[in-house]
Design a protein around this motif. Structure first.
Motif, PDB file in Angstrom:
ATOM      1  N   GLY A   1       0.934  -1.067   0.000  1.00 62.59           N
ATOM      2  CA  GLY A   1      -0.001   0.011   0.018  1.00 62.59           C
ATOM      3  C   GLY A   1       1.065   1.219   0.078  1.00 62.59           C
ATOM      4  N   LEU A   2       2.140   1.017   0.184  1.00 57.15           N
ATOM      5  CA  LEU A   2       3.066   2.220   0.312  1.00 57.15           C
ATOM      6  C   LEU A   2       3.438   2.727  -1.282  1.00 57.15           C
ATOM      7  CD1 LEU A   2       4.409   4.120   2.321  1.00 57.15           C
ATOM      8  CD2 LEU A   2       6.229   2.638   2.275  1.00 57.15           C
ATOM      9  N   ASP A   3       3.224   4.022  -1.545  1.00 59.31           N
ATOM     10  CA  ASP A   3       3.572   4.335  -2.811  1.00 59.31           C
ATOM     11  C   ASP A   3       5.178   4.210  -3.065  1.00 59.31           C
ATOM     12  OD1 ASP A   3       4.640   6.761  -4.700  1.00 59.31           O
ATOM     13  OD2 ASP A   3       2.604   7.092  -4.863  1.00 59.31           O
ATOM     14  N   PRO A   4       5.447   3.653  -4.311  1.00 65.65           N
ATOM     15  CA  PRO A   4       6.921   3.442  -4.612  1.00 65.65           C
ATOM     16  C   PRO A   4       7.733   4.441  -4.360  1.00 65.65           C
ATOM     17  CG  PRO A   4       5.590   2.567  -6.198  1.00 65.65           C
ATOM     18  CD  PRO A   4       4.587   3.444  -5.293  1.00 65.65           C
ATOM     19  N   LEU A   5       7.093   5.856  -4.489  1.00 60.74           N
ATOM     20  CA  LEU A   5       8.166   7.171  -4.367  1.00 60.74           C
ATOM     21  C   LEU A   5       8.655   7.002  -2.737  1.00 60.74           C
ATOM     22  CD1 LEU A   5       9.364   9.490  -6.017  1.00 60.74           C
ATOM     23  CD2 LEU A   5       7.495  10.690  -5.652  1.00 60.74           C
ATOM     24  N   VAL A   6       7.494   6.930  -2.065  1.00 62.90           N
ATOM     25  CA  VAL A   6       7.760   6.904  -0.501  1.00 62.90           C
ATOM     26  C   VAL A   6       8.878   5.376  -0.298  1.00 62.90           C
ATOM     27  CG1 VAL A   6       6.853   6.727   1.950  1.00 62.90           C
ATOM     28  CG2 VAL A   6       5.707   7.976   0.194  1.00 62.90           C
ATOM     29  N   ALA A   7       8.439   4.637  -0.855  1.00 60.34           N
ATOM     30  CA  ALA A   7       9.392   3.482  -0.189  1.00 60.34           C
ATOM     31  C   ALA A   7      10.882   3.626  -1.012  1.00 60.34           C
ATOM     32  CB  ALA A   7       8.896   2.253  -1.110  1.00 60.34           C
ATOM     33  N   GLY A   8      10.889   4.146  -2.096  1.00 61.67           N
ATOM     34  CA  GLY A   8      12.287   4.511  -2.329  1.00 61.67           C
ATOM     35  C   GLY A   8      13.060   5.624  -1.727  1.00 61.67           C
ATOM     36  N   ALA A   9      12.306   6.624  -1.115  1.00 58.22           N
ATOM     37  CA  ALA A   9      12.830   7.635  -0.243  1.00 58.22           C
ATOM     38  C   ALA A   9      13.620   7.009   0.793  1.00 58.22           C
ATOM     39  CB  ALA A   9      11.935   8.591   0.160  1.00 58.22           C
ATOM     40  N   PHE A  10      13.114   5.708   1.276  1.00 59.36           N
ATOM     41  CA  PHE A  10      13.581   5.261   2.625  1.00 59.36           C
ATOM     42  C   PHE A  10      14.423   3.963   2.506  1.00 59.36           C
ATOM     43  CE2 PHE A  10      10.342   8.090   3.929  1.00 59.36           C
ATOM     44  CZ  PHE A  10      10.992   8.960   4.776  1.00 59.36           C
TER      45      PHE A  10
END
Length: 84
Positions: free
Chosen positions: A47-56
């Protein structure tokens, strides 16, 4: 909320967007909220946007940039300010 930040930053270049998301979360989210988000990233929550996941991805959260900017010389050192 993190996915809403991704929607906002989507118009930025990818690296700038990831940095913006990371900086905002480090500055304004509580430790508990940040820990929960990192757990979602580590579990690869769908459910986490890939952009957010990529940020961390592969990163830990640092100290709040707000604290660094508002700290006095006793906290950031004598050369930590441009106030002269």
């Amino acid at each position: 909320m993190a996915n809403q930040m991704a929607d906002f930053f989507r118009a930025y270049p990818a690296e700038e967007a990831r940095a913006g998301i990371r900086d905002h979360i480090e500055a304004f989210w509580t430790r508990r909220m940040r820990d929960a988000l990192l757990a979602m990233v580590e579990r690869r929550w769908t459910g986490l946007d890939p952009l957010v996941a990529g940020a961390f991805a592969g990163r830990s959260l640092g100290e709040s940039p707000v604290r660094r900017e508002t700290g006095g010389p006793e906290e950031v050192g004598p050369m930590g300010s441009d106030a002269g």
